[in-house]
Design an enzyme around this catalytic site. Structure first.
Site, short mmCIF file in Angstrom:
data_model
loop_
_atom_site.label_atom_id
_atom_site.label_comp_id
_atom_site.label_asym_id
_atom_site.label_seq_id
_atom_site.Cartn_x
_atom_site.Cartn_y
_atom_site.Cartn_z
N SER A 1 0.80 -1.22 0.00
CA SER A 1 0.00 0.00 0.00
C SER A 1 0.84 1.28 0.00
O SER A 1 0.49 2.24 -0.69
CB SER A 1 -0.97 0.00 1.18
OG SER A 1 -1.94 -1.01 1.02
N THR B 1 -5.21 -3.51 7.84
CA THR B 1 -4.97 -4.88 7.43
C THR B 1 -4.88 -5.77 8.67
O THR B 1 -5.10 -5.30 9.80
CB THR B 1 -3.71 -4.97 6.54
OG1 THR B 1 -3.63 -6.28 5.97
CG2 THR B 1 -2.44 -4.66 7.30
N LYS C 1 -8.72 -5.75 11.22
CA LYS C 1 -9.87 -5.42 10.40
C LYS C 1 -11.20 -5.64 11.11
O LYS C 1 -12.19 -4.95 10.81
CB LYS C 1 -9.83 -6.20 9.08
CG LYS C 1 -8.63 -5.85 8.22
CD LYS C 1 -8.54 -6.69 6.97
CE LYS C 1 -9.41 -6.14 5.88
NZ LYS C 1 -9.06 -6.71 4.55
N ASN D 1 -11.67 -2.02 6.25
CA ASN D 1 -10.32 -1.86 5.71
C ASN D 1 -9.95 -0.41 5.45
O ASN D 1 -8.83 -0.12 5.05
CB ASN D 1 -10.16 -2.68 4.42
CG ASN D 1 -10.91 -2.06 3.25
OD1 ASN D 1 -11.91 -1.37 3.41
ND2 ASN D 1 -10.43 -2.32 2.04
N ASP E 1 -13.27 -3.79 0.20
CA ASP E 1 -12.72 -5.01 -0.39
C ASP E 1 -13.63 -5.60 -1.45
O ASP E 1 -13.19 -6.02 -2.52
CB ASP E 1 -12.44 -6.06 0.69
CG ASP E 1 -11.15 -5.80 1.46
OD1 ASP E 1 -10.25 -5.14 0.90
OD2 ASP E 1 -11.05 -6.26 2.61
N ALA F 1 -11.86 -11.78 4.08
CA ALA F 1 -11.86 -11.52 2.64
C ALA F 1 -13.01 -12.25 1.97
O ALA F 1 -13.68 -11.71 1.08
CB ALA F 1 -10.52 -11.93 2.03
N LEU G 1 -7.28 -14.18 -4.76
CA LEU G 1 -6.99 -12.95 -4.05
C LEU G 1 -5.51 -12.80 -3.71
O LEU G 1 -5.03 -11.71 -3.44
CB LEU G 1 -7.83 -12.86 -2.77
CG LEU G 1 -9.21 -12.19 -2.91
CD1 LEU G 1 -10.05 -12.84 -4.00
CD2 LEU G 1 -9.97 -12.21 -1.59
N TYR H 1 -1.70 -12.28 -4.43
CA TYR H 1 -0.96 -11.64 -5.53
C TYR H 1 0.56 -11.74 -5.36
O TYR H 1 1.32 -11.09 -6.09
CB TYR H 1 -1.38 -10.18 -5.71
CG TYR H 1 -1.24 -9.31 -4.48
CD1 TYR H 1 -0.03 -8.69 -4.17
CD2 TYR H 1 -2.31 -9.10 -3.64
CE1 TYR H 1 0.10 -7.89 -3.05
CE2 TYR H 1 -2.20 -8.30 -2.51
CZ TYR H 1 -0.99 -7.70 -2.23
OH TYR H 1 -0.86 -6.91 -1.11
N GLY I 1 -4.84 -11.30 -8.27
CA GLY I 1 -5.38 -10.55 -7.14
C GLY I 1 -4.86 -9.15 -6.97
O GLY I 1 -5.35 -8.41 -6.12
#
Length: 279
Positions: A22, A67, A71, A92, A108, A138, A223, A225, A246
């Site tokens: 992020s 995160t 959450k 989130n 999300d 998620a 999801l 990545y 993802g």
């Protein structure tokens, strides 16, 4: 003395948080649009969360991404919780309002759908059942978004049956729980297949549910990545399926928060992907 306006600060909180992409994403957007502001990773232990969250606005923070493992617990601290965050049971994105209240949202699910729409524009959510692997936070966001866009049935499998049953009780009759060991039998007529677990992530066990019965017309997305193309996606693509990685979900879920904090709706495009992957 010159009265300088305060430069807005935002960040991501987690424990740990050093792995987060992020900061690279938001830093790129700040540079791209020539905006004043900073985005900072902040490692906060769970016991310190209530006190530190209330301190950050006084330091100039206008909002945060949230995160793991915060959450769910952040909902006990927030003053205002959106309906979708309440339904999912996790947030989130936080906005620190000028009246002192903390506003919690969950982007999300919208990020998940936006990623599919961008990378598989022919996807038809109503074309058939969806199979969802996993029942964590998620998965809850994904299930909520699938119901919202009109998926007719969601077949849910989780290694711990109780978590899947709890999710089904919250989201209703469109969700049908199946045993993890029987999940492969649910793939044959599925139009959409999603891995929401950490299986296949770098450093985690591989995803081992057999995929041989996948419908080659199915849309398959992961999801995870890291790696960008998991073994789950490699196998699905070899069977003829359309696959979506993802990373786009990470990018799209971040855009609403960035807009609220810094006043600019960022574009999610190939240049954004390259910037995050090269960080």
């Amino acid at each position: 003395m010159t009265d300088h306006p305060r430069i807005p600060l935002a960040g991501v909180i987690g424990h740990p948080v050093a792995h987060s992409r992020s900061p690279a994403l938001h830093g790129y957007w700040l540079r791209r649009y020539g905006l004043k502001g900073h985005y900072i990773p902040i490692d906060i232990a769970p016991n310190d969360l209530p006190d530190l969250i209330r301190t950050l606005p006084r330091l100039g923070f206008v909002g945060l991404n949230v995160t793991l493992p915060h959450k769910e617990s952040i909902l006990h601290i927030a003053d205002i919780i959106t309906d979708r965050a309440a339904l999912i049971g996790a947030a989130n994105t936080l906005i620190f309002r000028k009246d002192g209240k903390i506003h919690a949202d969950n982007t999300d699910g919208s990020g998940f759908i936006a990623n599919i729409r961008q990378n598989a524009p022919n996807w038809q959510p109503g074309a058939g059942p969806a199979v969802v692997f996993g029942a964590g936070g998620a998965a809850r966001a994904v299930v909520a978004s699938l119901i919202e866009v009109g998926v007719p049935e969601i077949r849910l499998a989780n290694r711990t049956r109780a978590r899947a049953d709890a999710l089904r009780s919250d989201f209703g009759a469109k969700v049908v729980v199946h045993e993890w060991t029987q999940a492969a039998a649910q793939l044959g007529d599925a139009a959409t297949v999603i891995n929401t677990t950490s299986l296949g992530m770098t450093g985690k066990p591989e995803f081992r549910v057999p995929l041989a019965t996948l419908n080659p017309r199915a849309l398959v997305t992961d999801l995870v990545y890291t790696p960008l193309k998991t073994q789950f996606l490699i196998e699905a693509e070899a069977l003829g399926c359309t696959v979506v990685d993802g990373l786009g979900m990470l990018l799209h879920q971040a855009a609403p928060g960035f807009e609220r904090w810094f006043g600019q709706r960022p574009e999610v495009d190939e240049e954004t992907r390259r910037a995050v992957l090269s960080a």
